[in-house]
Enzyme design. Structure first.
Site, PDB file in Angstrom:
ATOM      1  N   GLY A   1      -0.389 -36.701 -31.309  1.00  0.00           N
ATOM      2  CA  GLY A   1      -0.240 -35.863 -32.496  1.00  0.00           C
ATOM      3  C   GLY A   1       1.126 -35.268 -32.717  1.00  0.00           C
TER       4      GLY A   1
ATOM      5  N   GLY B   1       1.517 -41.564 -30.030  1.00  0.00           N
ATOM      6  CA  GLY B   1       1.752 -42.839 -30.704  1.00  0.00           C
ATOM      7  C   GLY B   1       3.017 -42.731 -31.525  1.00  0.00           C
TER       8      GLY B   1
ATOM      9  CB  CYS C   1      -2.406 -55.963 -59.215  1.00  0.00           C
ATOM     10  SG  CYS C   1      -1.563 -57.534 -59.183  1.00  0.00           S
TER      11      CYS C   1
HETATM   12  N1  LLP Z   1      -5.269 -40.141 -29.604  1.00  0.00           N
HETATM   13  C1  LLP Z   1      -6.281 -40.245 -30.474  1.00  0.00           C
HETATM   14  C2  LLP Z   1      -7.640 -40.037 -30.009  1.00  0.00           C
HETATM   15  C3  LLP Z   1      -6.003 -40.533 -31.821  1.00  0.00           C
HETATM   16  O1  LLP Z   1      -7.002 -40.621 -32.687  1.00  0.00           O
HETATM   17  C4  LLP Z   1      -4.661 -40.724 -32.255  1.00  0.00           C
HETATM   18  C5  LLP Z   1      -4.342 -41.027 -33.657  1.00  0.00           C
HETATM   19  C6  LLP Z   1      -3.636 -40.631 -31.280  1.00  0.00           C
HETATM   20  C7  LLP Z   1      -3.977 -40.325 -29.974  1.00  0.00           C
HETATM   21  C8  LLP Z   1      -2.175 -40.838 -31.626  1.00  0.00           C
HETATM   22  O2  LLP Z   1      -1.734 -39.916 -32.551  1.00  0.00           O
HETATM   23  P1  LLP Z   1      -0.162 -39.762 -32.865  1.00  0.00           P
HETATM   24  O3  LLP Z   1       0.526 -39.341 -31.597  1.00  0.00           O
HETATM   25  O4  LLP Z   1       0.334 -41.081 -33.330  1.00  0.00           O
HETATM   26  O5  LLP Z   1      -0.115 -38.743 -33.932  1.00  0.00           O
HETATM   27  N2  LLP Z   1      -2.483 -43.507 -39.877  1.00  0.00           N
HETATM   28  C9  LLP Z   1      -2.065 -42.125 -39.835  1.00  0.00           C
HETATM   29  C10 LLP Z   1      -2.221 -41.520 -38.460  1.00  0.00           C
HETATM   30  C11 LLP Z   1      -3.621 -41.622 -37.913  1.00  0.00           C
HETATM   31  C12 LLP Z   1      -3.737 -41.112 -36.509  1.00  0.00           C
HETATM   32  C13 LLP Z   1      -5.057 -41.482 -35.922  1.00  0.00           C
HETATM   33  N3  LLP Z   1      -5.228 -41.082 -34.560  1.00  0.00           N
HETATM   34  C14 LLP Z   1      -0.641 -42.016 -40.355  1.00  0.00           C
HETATM   35  O6  LLP Z   1      -0.060 -43.041 -40.723  1.00  0.00           O
HETATM   36  O7  LLP Z   1      -0.107 -40.924 -40.444  1.00  0.00           O
END
Ligand code: LLP
Length: 424
Positions: A239, A275, A346
């Site tokens: 996050g 991530g 489109c």
């Molecule tokens: N752990 C869990 C359980 C998660 O659901 C997620 C992301 C992460 C880790 C990694 O989160 P990060 O560090 O990347 O924030 N598609 C969206 C983001 C969706 C995130 C879903 N879960 C976007 O493009 O902003």
């Protein structure tokens, strides 16, 4: 830190000209900087160093095998959310004991595969899922380690579609239910609850929401300890926010300095699941201007990348910086334009940028859409029967194609026309 900079008026990724890459491989093209990926990983690893964390990179952000392998080689684990991601994790050579597996909807087959392989933890999202893992483990004569994903009911102050730790979200188990589940954990003969897990949302730019969620978890773990329930690991999820526009997110070390004191006394082992923080600013999407369309109200730069390549602007109204790959001196003194950068699809939602101030640009020029390393290719699709883009990884002056552009045949590879339609 990222490795995308102008040199002599041309954008470079590490030591390679992005213009040359676009010419050589065509567009749309994802370009990733290996050293940026690794730098972000190492920063987080160092910041949390005193706690010796396991950093399970969140595969969904960018699941290319080359990215996974690069991180695994540096000691990272992986956070997966489907049988497909589990397959990728093993394909990239990740040891099973460095894999954690979340998802509210794990299927029987997916659970079976992960149990057989002996992953580090399932991040369990509900009581029926815990029952299923117990039943499947019993069938396979295994005892499976799990983490309970707790929904800590905190407000992460991010877009509502990427908020996951509010009690109204589908994720995790509330405190009271988790506590009673843990107190009767012995009833589950083939699972051991070793860990607790939270993930409160994505693109969170301040540490406040993390601090309040983690403090609540540490208090819960202490209460459980007093009642004889031992928790070995705390997985604090991912996050961490990054800079897309004018955000000023916490750095890895600022973040760690807020979190480490909370867990210091507890003796807990720590897992993180970043991530975006690792790959977000390690990738760009390069696209070519097909047409400059002037209407009475607006200027549109129509480019060859669309919402199928990068859906974030359409889905979350996300901001991505758009910059020219070549800065032309000749236009430094000319008046700029305000334009929408739109794709060929489109749908009116097919835009990469709206009302953006840009230099006067022309057909055939290349643009770089910044911050496209996370949730770019991994969310891309074949909508409008568009072939998914090529991905290249740059390592100093070396260029590696890590996914070639799909072919037209790839688009129809799994389709069949029933014999009756062929007159057979
Ligand atoms: N752990 C869990 C359980 C998660 O659901 C997620 C992301 C992460 C880790 C990694 O989160 P990060 O560090 O990347 O924030 N598609 C969206 C983001 C969706 C995130 C879903 N879960 C976007 O493009 O902003």
């Amino acid at each position: 830190m990222h490795e995308f900079r102008y040199r002599r008026n041309t954008l470079y990724c590490e030591d390679v000209s992005v213009f040359d890459l676009a010419d050589r491989f065509g567009t749309p093209l994802f370009v990733y900087s290996y050293h940026t990926v690794i730098d972000h990983y190492v920063k987080l690893q160092k910041a949390f160093g005193p706690a010796n964390p396991l950093i399970c990179y969140s595969v969904k952000a960018n699941s290319n095998l080359a990215v996974l392998k690069a991180l695994i080689d540096k000691g990272a684990g992986l956070d997966v959310v489907s049988g497909g991601e589990l397959f990728r994790a093993f394909k990239a050579g990740c040891p099973a004991q460095r894999i954690v597996y979340a998802s509210v909807g794990k299927t029987e087959g997916e659970i079976e595969e992960a149990v057989r392989r002996g992953i580090l933890f399932f991040n369990v999202e509900s009581t029926p899922e815990l029952n299923a893992i117990n039943r499947i483990s019993k069938k396979l004569r295994k005892v499976t380690a799990v983490a309970l994903r707790i929904n800590p009911d905190v407000e992460p102050k991010t877009h509502k579609f990427i908020t996951t730790g509010k009690i109204t979200n589908k994720f995790g188990i509330d405190f009271a239910s988790a506590e009673s589940l843990l107190l009767k954990a012995h009833a589950f003969s083939h699972v051991t609850i070793k860990a607790l897990h939270i993930h409160i949302g994505s693109q969170i730019t301040e540490s406040g929401p993390f601090v309040s969620a983690i403090s609540r978890m540490v208090r819960l773990i202490r209460r459980l300890n007093n009642r004889g329930v031992r928790i070995e690991y705390l997985n604090i999820g991912g996050g961490l926010g990054i800079v897309y526009d004018k955000e000023a997110p916490q750095t890895a070390s600022a973040f760690a300095s807020k979190i480490l004191p909370l867990i210091k006394e507890s003796g807990l082992k720590i897992i993180l699941e970043p991530g975006r923080f690792i790959v977000g600013n390690a990738g760009i999407l390069v696209t070519k201007i097909l047409y400059v369309k002037e209407t009475r109200r607006k200027t549109f730069l129509i480019v060859d990348a669309g919402m199928n390549d990068l859906i974030r602007p359409a889905l979350y109204d996300a901001y991505h910086r758009v910059i020219p790959v070549k800065v032309k001196k000749s236009r430094l003194h000319t008046k700029g334009i305000i334009a929408d950068v739109v794709g060929p699809i489109c749908e009116s939602g097919d835009f990469l940028a709206k009302d953006r101030k840009l230099p006067a640009l022309h057909e055939g020029e290349y643009l770089a859409v910044m911050g496209a390393g996370a949730y770019g290719f991994s969310m891309s699709s074949n909508y409008n029967s568009r072939r998914r883009a090529e991905e290249v990884m740059i390592v100093k002056d070396r260029v590696f194609v890590i996914r070639k552009r799909e072919s037209l045949e790839d688009l129809v590879r799994n389709e069949n026309i029933p014999p009756f339609l062929l007159g057979l």
